[in-house]
Design a protein around this motif. Structure first.
Motif, PDB file in Angstrom:
ATOM      1  N   ASN A  13      93.018   6.291  37.522  1.00 27.08           N
ATOM      2  CA  ASN A  13      93.733   7.571  37.114  1.00 27.08           C
ATOM      3  C   ASN A  13      93.295   8.969  37.331  1.00 27.08           C
ATOM      4  OD1 ASN A  13      91.150   7.784  36.172  1.00 27.08           O
ATOM      5  ND2 ASN A  13      91.465   7.884  33.972  1.00 27.08           N
ATOM      6  N   LYS A  14      92.895   8.945  38.831  1.00 29.56           N
ATOM      7  CA  LYS A  14      92.391  10.109  39.513  1.00 29.56           C
ATOM      8  C   LYS A  14      92.538   9.969  40.935  1.00 29.56           C
ATOM      9  CE  LYS A  14      88.662  11.325  36.320  1.00 29.56           C
ATOM     10  NZ  LYS A  14      87.380  11.516  35.941  1.00 29.56           N
ATOM     11  N   TYR A  15      93.044  11.110  41.343  1.00 33.38           N
ATOM     12  CA  TYR A  15      92.892  11.043  42.906  1.00 33.38           C
ATOM     13  C   TYR A  15      93.037  12.439  43.486  1.00 33.38           C
ATOM     14  CZ  TYR A  15      97.928  12.726  42.437  1.00 33.38           C
ATOM     15  OH  TYR A  15      99.260  13.539  42.370  1.00 33.38           O
ATOM     16  N   TYR A  16      92.615  12.679  44.679  1.00 34.80           N
ATOM     17  CA  TYR A  16      92.426  14.041  45.361  1.00 34.80           C
ATOM     18  C   TYR A  16      93.590  13.959  46.397  1.00 34.80           C
ATOM     19  CZ  TYR A  16      87.616  14.935  43.845  1.00 34.80           C
ATOM     20  OH  TYR A  16      86.601  15.176  42.960  1.00 34.80           O
ATOM     21  N   ALA A  17      94.360  15.167  46.221  1.00 35.00           N
ATOM     22  CA  ALA A  17      95.265  15.487  47.067  1.00 35.00           C
ATOM     23  C   ALA A  17      94.515  16.602  48.201  1.00 35.00           C
ATOM     24  CB  ALA A  17      96.539  15.937  46.377  1.00 35.00           C
ATOM     25  N   PHE A  32      95.434  11.597  35.504  1.00 38.92           N
ATOM     26  CA  PHE A  32      96.435  11.063  34.614  1.00 38.92           C
ATOM     27  C   PHE A  32      96.560  11.959  33.473  1.00 38.92           C
ATOM     28  CE2 PHE A  32      97.987   7.979  31.641  1.00 38.92           C
ATOM     29  CZ  PHE A  32      99.170   7.575  32.213  1.00 38.92           C
ATOM     30  N   SER A  33      97.997  12.274  32.994  1.00 40.89           N
ATOM     31  CA  SER A  33      98.192  13.166  31.984  1.00 40.89           C
ATOM     32  C   SER A  33      99.159  12.411  31.025  1.00 40.89           C
ATOM     33  CB  SER A  33      98.566  14.551  32.299  1.00 40.89           C
ATOM     34  OG  SER A  33      99.522  14.669  33.133  1.00 40.89           O
ATOM     35  N   GLY A  34      99.725  11.318  31.377  1.00 40.27           N
ATOM     36  CA  GLY A  34     100.721  10.557  30.574  1.00 40.27           C
ATOM     37  C   GLY A  34     101.387   9.614  31.374  1.00 40.27           C
TER      38      GLY A  34
END
Length: 186
Positions: free
Chosen positions: A78-82, A94-96
């Protein structure tokens, strides 16, 4: 007693949950839609769709050669770096679970009638073209971003520096009187 220790260097790839992800690392909230299928992550932004591919591991690189220095580094489901090689990274979380573009993403310039209105005024009303340009920028910010606060303050300050009556906003259809009143030029 004999003790044997094995050390295995394996990378267990994370799979991102499909849905919308947001980042506030840019000074404003930016939302995208993420879908992952195997080793390809598709990121849908308000103005384009990008694909990133991994050859193994948790780092995915942009599939278009001219953007190949941009990457996605998955750190959890639910998380990544761009980021961009040699540049900074932004954390997206992740927000939805909604992946409906019309409901999740701001519409941007393609569907922003107030931006079009002020763009027309900048070319047809030369006396107030500068004010209309700031109003158009405010309209575009409201069509593009979910959190417009970082954009509105400098635009309102700029507008107040050029209008004769700073108590009245010249474009209340874009900047509410409350937003206008909340910014001072002192």
């Amino acid at each position: 007693m004999i003790c044997i220790v094995f050390s295995v260097n394996t990378i267990i790839a994370q799979t991102l949950s499909s849905g919308n992800y947001s980042s506030s690392d840019l000074g404003y909230t930016y939302t995208v839609i993420v879908k992952q299928e195997g080793n390809v992550i598709t990121i849908t932004e308000p103005n384009r769709t990008n694909q990133y591919k991994s050859n193994g591991g948790n780092t995915y690189y942009h599939t278009e050669q001219k953007y190949s220095h941009f990457y996605i580094k998955v750190i959890a489901d639910n998380k990544y770096y761009a980021g961009k090689q040699g540049g900074s990274q932004q954390l997206f979380t992740f927000s939805g679970g909604n992946t409906n573009e019309e409901e999740v993403l701001p519409s941007g310039i393609d569907d922003c009638p107030l931006y079009d209105k002020y763009l027309d005024l900048t070319t047809n009303d030369h006396d107030d073209a500068q004010a209309w340009a700031f109003c158009g920028a405010a309209a575009l910010a409201k069509c593009t971003y979910t959190d417009v606060t970082p954009y509105l303050k400098p635009l309102i300050q700029a507008l107040k520096s050029i209008v004769e009556d700073t108590s009245k906003c010249p474009c209340t259809d874009v900047i509410t009187q409350n937003e206008w009143n909340s910014v001072s030029i002192d």
